[in-house]
Scaffold this active site. Structure first.
Site, short mmCIF file in Angstrom:
data_model
loop_
_atom_site.label_atom_id
_atom_site.label_comp_id
_atom_site.label_asym_id
_atom_site.label_seq_id
_atom_site.Cartn_x
_atom_site.Cartn_y
_atom_site.Cartn_z
N HIS A 1 0.85 -1.19 0.00
CA HIS A 1 0.00 0.00 0.00
C HIS A 1 0.88 1.24 0.00
O HIS A 1 2.10 1.14 0.11
CB HIS A 1 -0.98 0.00 1.17
N HIS B 1 1.41 4.01 1.93
CA HIS B 1 1.92 4.81 3.05
C HIS B 1 3.44 4.95 2.99
O HIS B 1 4.15 4.02 2.59
CB HIS B 1 1.48 4.20 4.38
N ASP C 1 5.89 4.91 5.04
CA ASP C 1 6.79 3.98 5.72
C ASP C 1 6.85 2.62 5.01
O ASP C 1 7.55 1.71 5.47
CB ASP C 1 6.41 3.80 7.19
N HIS C 2 6.16 2.51 3.87
CA HIS C 2 6.24 1.30 3.05
C HIS C 2 6.82 1.58 1.66
O HIS C 2 7.19 0.63 0.97
CB HIS C 2 4.84 0.68 2.89
N HIS D 1 -7.38 -1.19 5.54
CA HIS D 1 -6.40 -0.26 6.11
C HIS D 1 -6.27 0.94 5.17
O HIS D 1 -6.33 2.09 5.58
CB HIS D 1 -5.07 -0.97 6.30
N ASP E 1 -0.13 -3.96 6.37
CA ASP E 1 -0.81 -3.50 7.58
C ASP E 1 -2.26 -3.98 7.65
O ASP E 1 -3.08 -3.37 8.34
CB ASP E 1 -0.79 -1.97 7.65
N HIS F 1 4.90 -4.63 11.04
CA HIS F 1 5.24 -3.89 12.26
C HIS F 1 5.38 -4.83 13.45
O HIS F 1 4.71 -5.87 13.52
CB HIS F 1 4.15 -2.86 12.58
#
Length: 257
Positions: free
Chosen positions: A55, A57, A59-60, A114, A131, A169
């Site tokens: 996805h 975001h 941090d990915h 998410h 996530d 995570h």
């Protein structure tokens, strides 16, 4: 069997390196940061052949550009319904997709909730689910709906019990403490929490988990169980709660836990 290497990033992210069984060829999953990935690749003498994104975001995806600068023409696979920087191969649900000849076919699963376009990757009995599903928990609603996320979790719940869950995570201890507040008499949950506390005390990862353990201890996969539903009822409830309403209330409680 494929080899999977964990790369720690930020405070609690996992970036996954999936190495071919017979070579140094490697796929990178959700590289939020390039530097730790580059160090790991060099240390293990691995050769990246693809990037897989679940996805959008940051941090990915934050490390994609630098990785492609270091490894020219590295293909980037990701969800076609989301804007991913430098994505070259947009994907939708597919039962058997060939990413690279060195790897078995990858099953692409649509797992929104998410985010609205989140996807997951299943290969060799290993689920890379970003996530959507966490060890002991699930993702927040950050673009998708409760109905979407619960439907995605129900899909994942149907996978073989031996499936290994590679989430993104290290949230497990907090997730299990929340789970225990919902099911205080769940003995499997008590045992899992004790084991995870031992792992974290020695700075060891609690991921991957097994789907079999999630089915016994993850309340977000147990919304149809009376032991979970009864904890979410309130004085205004006359009829039994439907599983989706249990999920909504459970997710809301976890948001402030």
């Amino acid at each position: 069997m494929l080899k999977v290497h964990a790369v720690n990033a930020f405070e609690d992210n996992y970036i996954w390196l999936i190495q071919s069984e017979h070579s140094a060829e490697t796929m990178i999953v959700d590289p939020g940061s390039a530097e730790p990935v580059l160090r790991k690749l060099q240390t293990l003498e691995l050769e990246p052949v693809a990037i897989l994104i679940t996805h959008h975001h940051h941090d990915h995806v934050g490390g994609i550009r630098q990785l492609r600068q270091s490894y020219a023409d590295l293909p980037v696979f990701g969800p076609r319904q989301e804007l991913i920087p430098e994505m070259s191969h947009p994907l939708a649900e597919h039962s058997g997709f060939s990413v690279h000849p060195a790897f078995p076919a990858v099953q692409i699963l649509d797992t929104p909730g998410h985010t609205a376009g989140h996807i997951s990757y299943l290969l060799d009995g290993k689920l890379f689910c970003g996530d959507t599903l966490f060890a002991g928990g699930c993702g927040r609603l950050l673009g998708g709906t409760a109905e979407q996320l619960y439907a995605s979790l129900l899909r994942l719940r149907q996978l073989p019990a031996h499936t290994e869950i590679y989430c993104a995570h290290e949230y497990t201890l907090n997730n299990l403490l929340f789970a225990l507040s919902i099911e205080p008499d769940n003995q499997a949950l008590h045992l899992r929490l004790a084991h995870c506390r031992q792992l974290r005390a020695h700075d060891l990862s609690t991921v991957p988990s097994r789907l079999a353990d999630e089915l016994q201890t993850n309340p977000f996969l147990r919304c149809d169980q009376p032991s979970v539903a009864c904890q979410l009822r309130n004085d205004n409830d006359v009829e039994p709660l439907e599983a989706i309403e249990v999920f909504r209330r459970l997710r809301s409680k976890k948001d402030v836990f």
